[in-house]
Design a protein around this motif. Structure first.
Motif, PDB file in Angstrom:
ATOM      1  N   VAL A   6      54.513  41.118  39.498  1.00 59.17           N
ATOM      2  CA  VAL A   6      54.976  41.174  38.113  1.00 59.17           C
ATOM      3  C   VAL A   6      54.290  40.089  37.304  1.00 59.17           C
ATOM      4  O   VAL A   6      53.889  39.045  37.823  1.00 59.17           O
ATOM      5  CB  VAL A   6      56.514  41.031  37.994  1.00 59.17           C
ATOM      6  CG1 VAL A   6      57.209  42.091  38.830  1.00 59.17           C
ATOM      7  CG2 VAL A   6      56.981  39.642  38.370  1.00 59.17           C
ATOM      8  N   PHE A  56      52.543  45.561  38.443  1.00 56.27           N
ATOM      9  CA  PHE A  56      51.237  46.045  38.892  1.00 56.27           C
ATOM     10  C   PHE A  56      51.155  45.820  40.401  1.00 56.27           C
ATOM     11  O   PHE A  56      52.130  45.390  41.021  1.00 56.27           O
ATOM     12  CB  PHE A  56      50.096  45.327  38.158  1.00 56.27           C
ATOM     13  CG  PHE A  56      50.160  43.826  38.248  1.00 56.27           C
ATOM     14  CD1 PHE A  56      50.925  43.090  37.346  1.00 56.27           C
ATOM     15  CD2 PHE A  56      49.479  43.140  39.240  1.00 56.27           C
ATOM     16  CE1 PHE A  56      51.005  41.706  37.436  1.00 56.27           C
ATOM     17  CE2 PHE A  56      49.540  41.749  39.333  1.00 56.27           C
ATOM     18  CZ  PHE A  56      50.307  41.038  38.435  1.00 56.27           C
ATOM     19  N   GLU A  62      46.936  31.490  39.845  1.00 53.18           N
ATOM     20  CA  GLU A  62      48.347  31.741  39.521  1.00 53.18           C
ATOM     21  C   GLU A  62      49.174  31.525  40.785  1.00 53.18           C
ATOM     22  O   GLU A  62      49.254  32.418  41.632  1.00 53.18           O
ATOM     23  CB  GLU A  62      48.565  33.186  39.037  1.00 53.18           C
ATOM     24  CG  GLU A  62      47.841  33.558  37.759  1.00 53.18           C
ATOM     25  CD  GLU A  62      48.281  34.907  37.195  1.00 53.18           C
ATOM     26  OE1 GLU A  62      49.108  35.587  37.837  1.00 53.18           O
ATOM     27  OE2 GLU A  62      47.777  35.273  36.116  1.00 53.18           O
ATOM     28  N   GLU A 102      52.433  31.539  42.973  1.00 49.81           N
ATOM     29  CA  GLU A 102      53.644  32.369  42.849  1.00 49.81           C
ATOM     30  C   GLU A 102      54.513  32.274  44.104  1.00 49.81           C
ATOM     31  O   GLU A 102      54.003  32.145  45.221  1.00 49.81           O
ATOM     32  CB  GLU A 102      53.255  33.849  42.633  1.00 49.81           C
ATOM     33  CG  GLU A 102      52.264  33.986  41.481  1.00 49.81           C
ATOM     34  CD  GLU A 102      52.201  35.356  40.835  1.00 49.81           C
ATOM     35  OE1 GLU A 102      52.964  36.245  41.246  1.00 49.81           O
ATOM     36  OE2 GLU A 102      51.368  35.506  39.923  1.00 49.81           O
ATOM     37  N   ASP A 152      47.973  34.475  43.123  1.00 54.28           N
ATOM     38  CA  ASP A 152      47.563  35.706  42.443  1.00 54.28           C
ATOM     39  C   ASP A 152      46.232  35.436  41.742  1.00 54.28           C
ATOM     40  O   ASP A 152      46.166  35.389  40.510  1.00 54.28           O
ATOM     41  CB  ASP A 152      48.664  36.124  41.452  1.00 54.28           C
ATOM     42  CG  ASP A 152      48.315  37.395  40.709  1.00 54.28           C
ATOM     43  OD1 ASP A 152      47.396  38.115  41.149  1.00 54.28           O
ATOM     44  OD2 ASP A 152      48.968  37.659  39.674  1.00 54.28           O
ATOM     45  N   LYS A 201      42.764  41.722  39.926  1.00 53.96           N
ATOM     46  CA  LYS A 201      43.490  40.804  40.811  1.00 53.96           C
ATOM     47  C   LYS A 201      43.347  41.178  42.288  1.00 53.96           C
ATOM     48  O   LYS A 201      44.083  40.661  43.123  1.00 53.96           O
ATOM     49  CB  LYS A 201      44.976  40.798  40.416  1.00 53.96           C
ATOM     50  CG  LYS A 201      45.225  40.162  39.041  1.00 53.96           C
ATOM     51  CD  LYS A 201      46.608  40.470  38.512  1.00 53.96           C
ATOM     52  CE  LYS A 201      46.933  39.699  37.231  1.00 53.96           C
ATOM     53  NZ  LYS A 201      47.376  38.329  37.467  1.00 53.96           N
TER      54      LYS A 201
HETATM   55 ZN    ZN Z   1      50.534  36.728  38.707  1.00 55.81          ZN
END
Ligand code: ZN
Length: 281
Positions: free
Chosen positions: A76, A99, A124, A126, A155, A174
């Motif tokens: 997300v 996604f 990113e 997470e 990510d 990604k």
């Molecule tokens: Zn992300």
């Protein structure tokens, strides 16, 4: 309890040592790190009572993705207010953008990542939830019972591909090889003093670039599972990337991207670290 994938085999990690599950269980549970989620309740019951050998010391570089072949990887976006703001978006209501990162992008915790030519590769950090029970129309109050454990995820995102075209290409941008490092292990929710409030952060070459807390998630883990499971069925062994706090390269002025020679370290409190080094194509 902590479970990991040591050179392709399921292990329990205790006091920094790895206990091979297939050997310790006399074959009751197999060596496949993915298959265990299909019988997670039986596995945790066995592990709680098992008389385990001391296990072997190991180097984290030998760890693979703790959950190497999920049937679904759900991710997300815009799930922290400060990150939505730096990305130029309103805070989502109802559900955040959803996604996938294609599973071929998954890797273990310590890796070298090839930066695509002409790309802008961003970071990113997470929190990642691992689903432990089939989740369909799950109430928020019951959602944690459907989580096998938590792990750290990066990510990695190639912003040129992600943002090209008339509509964003989140999943493609990604999912380059090695763009989904995870690990170092899966930690069961009972191990955390507060599973809903964990610090997470990232540093490049020792300079802190992201720092947040999961209590600031717009849609916390139970809310995500409740709302996603109204639409899709979440399956044992699926991964849920829960979004990143502020501090990504896209949101900086000037913008900043990962460069050859950089080392990115990502952490979540109570779990551990990922360590990625970057090289040119
Ligand atoms: Zn992300």
């Amino acid at each position: 309890m902590r479970v990991a994938n040591l050179a392709g085999r399921l292990v329990l990690v205790r006091d920094g040592r790895a206990v091979d599950v297939e050997q310790a269980s006399g074959g009751r549970f197999g060596a496949d790190p993915q298959a265990v989620y299909a019988e997670w309740d039986a596995f945790t019951a066995w592990a709680a009572d098992a008389d385990l050998p001391p296990g072997e010391e190991f180097d984290q570089a030998r760890l693979g993705a703790p959950v190497p072949a999920p049937r679904q990887l759900v991710a997300v976006g815009l799930n922290y207010r400060d990150h939505a703001a730096e990305s130029g978006f309103a805070v989502p209501e109802g559900l955040p953008p959803v996604f996938t990162k294609f599973v071929s992008a998954l890797s273990g915790p310590v890796t070298e990542v090839v930066l695509p030519e002409g790309g802008h590769t961003d970071w990113e950090v997470e929190l990642v939830a691992v689903i432990g029970r089939t989740a369909r129309n799950v109430a928020e109050a019951d959602a944690w019972d459907h989580v096998a454990g938590l792990t750290v995820g990066q990510d990695l995102s190639e912003r040129v591909a992600q943002l090209a075209g008339p509509a964003p290409q989140f999943s493609l941008g990604k999912s380059l090889p090695g763009f989904a490092p995870t690990g170092p292990w899966v930690v069961t929710p009972d191990e955390f003093a507060d599973r809903d409030d964990l610090e997470l952060g990232a540093a490049i070459n020792g300079e802190e670039v992201q720092k947040g807390r999961t209590r600031d998630l717009v849609f916390p883990v139970p809310t995500l599972i409740a709302r996603l499971s109204k639409v899709i069925t979440l399956l044992p062994g699926d991964l849920l990337f829960t979004g990143t706090p502020a501090g990504v390269g896209l949101g900086r002025d000037p913008q900043r991207w990962l460069a050859p020679g950089d080392e990115l370290v990502s952490h979540v409190e109570g779990i551990g670290e990922l360590r990625q080094s970057f090289v040119s194509a």
